[in-house]
Design an enzyme around this catalytic site. Structure first.
Site, mmCIF file in Angstrom:
data_model
loop_
_atom_site.group_PDB
_atom_site.id
_atom_site.type_symbol
_atom_site.label_atom_id
_atom_site.label_comp_id
_atom_site.label_asym_id
_atom_site.label_seq_id
_atom_site.Cartn_x
_atom_site.Cartn_y
_atom_site.Cartn_z
ATOM 1 N N ASN A 215 0.753 -1.260 -0.002
ATOM 2 C CA ASN A 215 0.019 0.060 0.010
ATOM 3 C C ASN A 215 0.831 1.316 0.021
ATOM 4 O O ASN A 215 2.077 1.105 0.106
ATOM 5 C CB ASN A 215 -0.950 -0.037 1.299
ATOM 6 N N ASP A 284 -4.447 -6.303 5.214
ATOM 7 C CA ASP A 284 -5.467 -6.889 5.669
ATOM 8 C C ASP A 284 -5.364 -8.535 5.081
ATOM 9 O O ASP A 284 -6.053 -9.529 5.881
ATOM 10 C CB ASP A 284 -6.714 -6.273 5.561
ATOM 11 N N LYS A 294 8.074 -17.562 -10.658
ATOM 12 C CA LYS A 294 7.450 -16.226 -11.227
ATOM 13 C C LYS A 294 6.288 -16.705 -11.861
ATOM 14 O O LYS A 294 6.476 -17.435 -12.678
ATOM 15 C CB LYS A 294 8.549 -15.618 -12.331
ATOM 16 N N PHE A 328 -4.209 3.227 14.679
ATOM 17 C CA PHE A 328 -4.655 4.214 13.487
ATOM 18 C C PHE A 328 -5.793 3.726 12.537
ATOM 19 O O PHE A 328 -5.920 2.507 12.539
ATOM 20 C CB PHE A 328 -3.393 4.128 12.594
ATOM 21 N N LYS A 342 -13.565 1.093 15.585
ATOM 22 C CA LYS A 342 -12.320 0.447 15.540
ATOM 23 C C LYS A 342 -11.974 0.714 16.989
ATOM 24 O O LYS A 342 -11.146 -0.531 17.539
ATOM 25 C CB LYS A 342 -11.273 0.902 14.848
ATOM 26 N N LYS A 346 -11.489 -3.164 18.585
ATOM 27 C CA LYS A 346 -9.905 -3.550 19.141
ATOM 28 C C LYS A 346 -9.646 -3.253 20.364
ATOM 29 O O LYS A 346 -8.168 -3.443 20.709
ATOM 30 C CB LYS A 346 -9.039 -2.816 18.050
HETATM 31 N N1 CTP Z 1 -3.741 -3.471 11.942
HETATM 32 C C1 CTP Z 1 -3.294 -4.515 12.359
HETATM 33 N N2 CTP Z 1 -3.020 -5.734 11.810
HETATM 34 C C2 CTP Z 1 -3.828 -5.859 10.503
HETATM 35 C C3 CTP Z 1 -4.408 -5.027 10.003
HETATM 36 C C4 CTP Z 1 -4.443 -3.651 10.725
HETATM 37 O O1 CTP Z 1 -2.472 -4.501 13.392
HETATM 38 N N3 CTP Z 1 -3.615 -6.955 10.081
HETATM 39 C C5 CTP Z 1 -3.989 -2.234 12.669
HETATM 40 C C6 CTP Z 1 -3.276 -1.112 12.008
HETATM 41 O O2 CTP Z 1 -1.975 -0.891 12.326
HETATM 42 C C7 CTP Z 1 -4.037 0.100 12.342
HETATM 43 C C8 CTP Z 1 -5.147 -0.365 12.638
HETATM 44 O O3 CTP Z 1 -5.211 -2.044 12.690
HETATM 45 O O4 CTP Z 1 -3.475 0.525 13.612
HETATM 46 C C9 CTP Z 1 -6.312 -0.038 11.747
HETATM 47 O O5 CTP Z 1 -6.144 -0.666 10.557
HETATM 48 P P1 CTP Z 1 -7.472 -0.703 9.309
HETATM 49 O O6 CTP Z 1 -6.705 -1.925 8.283
HETATM 50 O O7 CTP Z 1 -7.667 0.592 8.744
HETATM 51 O O8 CTP Z 1 -8.535 -1.483 10.272
HETATM 52 P P2 CTP Z 1 -9.580 -2.432 10.040
HETATM 53 O O9 CTP Z 1 -10.011 -2.574 11.147
HETATM 54 O O10 CTP Z 1 -8.892 -3.693 9.229
HETATM 55 O O11 CTP Z 1 -10.626 -2.058 9.064
HETATM 56 P P3 CTP Z 1 -10.942 -1.645 7.611
HETATM 57 O O12 CTP Z 1 -9.756 -2.392 6.801
HETATM 58 O O13 CTP Z 1 -12.299 -2.405 7.548
HETATM 59 O O14 CTP Z 1 -10.883 -0.274 7.387
#
Ligand code: CTP
Length: 403
Positions: A215, A284, A294, A328, A342, A346
């Site tokens: 990303n 995610d 490859k 975040f 969140k 969390k």
């Molecule tokens: N985060 C994490 N581990 C993951 C995904 C996310 O620790 N596998 C943490 C990020 O570091 C951040 C927070 O979760 O602090 C928010 O991540 P985000 O991906 O935006 O939140 P999600 O709960 O996954 O929600 P969505 O993707 O639906 O926005």
């Protein structure tokens, strides 16, 4: 500033001559101190010519039979008369001696009598750098507030490729200037005693040996948090995904690539952490299977199967105990709602929510504009500001959670 430049016995000792020149050109006075091993690599005369001063090479270097007292306490005088101690290159042996307080030559003896800022630029073979003994010594030296200028990665004198090469002189100079500036203005050390575990940057999830999913996170926000926390007296462990930023001097930096690696390193470093800030943009999902070959194009649509990664923040929320947990949330809208969801889902103490997708805030930018959603229902809007400033506003909340 009056700087003692300690040079110890590694192949990179020759680079210290150029460093002495740069320090002088930046307006500092330099007193060179060479260890006996350093003299095997570079002559004292080089430093005497560059600095215009007698080079100290031995604890009894200026001793004569009838001048024993003054020479025997020369290390105390040098310690008192100088503002900053820089050791570059610092060998594994020197780091070990400093960490344990051994005083068997001029430099290590003077170090014990020195009360000003200390900047250490280690250089050694990559295996020696990675050895748990060296890493434990670095933890001790960082905890003492010393600036460690981490060695770079590249081809080493021993012919291997790895981390251990003396940092660039410009990087060392920047660390010296940072230490000088910090010494000139007594900082607010309100995070002394806190150990912050901060994650930063993106993760990379491999598809095959040449491709990965990632990303746009640049790591700038997480690095700004680490820098600000260090300036406020905290011990910092920075777990960083792949970014092109210089690590903050003084932080223990662990580089990772995938979400799974980040999870493993966070869990391994959790014990001593008092606050965890999950600033990283963790993937995610990752490819269900990374191909070892490859992937070849077939001219037909390709469907990738993705599997969820472990949500590190959610996992920390389940086992947080007394730790402060800050997450975040990068969103493209509905900041308050998503941040609140969140925060609860969390089990965090605070969510730092930012709008991404705009022109000059969020990913890649030097600025940010965030909404802090705190446990208990409070919201704090922080208008657009440099990430260093935003970092300090986020860290301000730690004191509030503690009181
Ligand atoms: N985060 C994490 N581990 C993951 C995904 C996310 O620790 N596998 C943490 C990020 O570091 C951040 C927070 O979760 O602090 C928010 O991540 P985000 O991906 O935006 O939140 P999600 O709960 O996954 O929600 P969505 O993707 O639906 O926005």
């Amino acid at each position: 500033m009056r700087i003692v430049l300690g040079v110890t016995g590694g192949i990179a000792a020759y680079k210290a001559a150029e460093l002495a020149r740069l320090l002088i050109r930046s307006g500092h006075e330099v007193q060179a101190v060479l260890t006996r091993s350093a003299e095997e690599f570079i002559r004292p005369l080089t430093f005497a010519s560059l600095t215009g001063r007698k080079v100290i090479t031995d604890i009894f270097s200026s001793a004569s039979p009838d001048a024993t007292l003054s020479s025997a306490v020369e290390h105390i005088g040098v310690a008192q008369e100088h503002d900053l101690l820089l050791i570059a290159p610092a060998t594994a042996n020197t780091l070990a001696k400093l960490a344990h307080g051994l005083a068997d030559d001029f430099l290590s003896t003077m170090y014990l009598a020195f009360t000003g800022p200390v900047v250490l630029a280690p250089a050694m073979n990559d295996k020696m750098w990675a050895h748990p003994a060296t890493q434990a010594n670095l933890v001790a030296l960082r905890a003492r507030g010393h600036y460690i200028v981490d060695p770079g990665t590249g081809f080493l004198a021993c012919g291997t490729l790895g981390q251990g090469r003396l940092a660039e002189n410009e990087t060392i100079l920047a660390a010296v200037e940072a230490a000088v500036e910090a010494a000139l203005q007594p900082p607010v050390r309100d995070l002394k005693g806190e150990h912050l575990l901060i994650t930063a940057g993106p993760t990379q999830e491999p598809l095959d040996p040449v491709r990965y999913l990632t990303n746009r996170s640049s790591g700038k926000m997480g690095y700004a948090l680490a820098q600000a926390a260090l300036e406020r007296g905290a011990t910092v462990t920075l777990v960083s995904g792949p970014v092109s930023l210089n690590p903050p001097v003084g932080a223990q930096v662990v580089q990772v690539r995938t979400a799974q690696e980040m999870y493993d390193v966070v869990i391994a470093n959790l014990d001593t952490a008092t606050t965890v800030i999950k600033c990283a943009a963790v993937a995610d999902y990752r490819p269900a299977a990374a191909s070892s070959e490859k992937i070849k194009k077939a001219g037909t649509p390709l469907t990738l199967e993705l599997t969820p990664t472990t949500d590190i923040l959610a996992e920390l929320g389940r086992t947080k105990g007394n730790r402060i947990l800050i997450g975040f949330a990068a969103e493209t809208g509905n900041l308050r709602d998503y941040a609140t969801r969140k925060l609860e889902a969390k089990n965090c103490d605070m969510i730092v929510a930012n709008l991404v997708g705009g022109p000059d805030s969020g990913f890649e930018s030097d600025n940010n504009e965030v909404l802090l959603a705190l446990k208990g229902g409070e919201f704090i809007d922080i208008p657009k500001a440099p990430k260093a400033e935003i970092a300090n506003r986020i860290l301000d909340q730690i004191g509030r959670f503690r009181s």
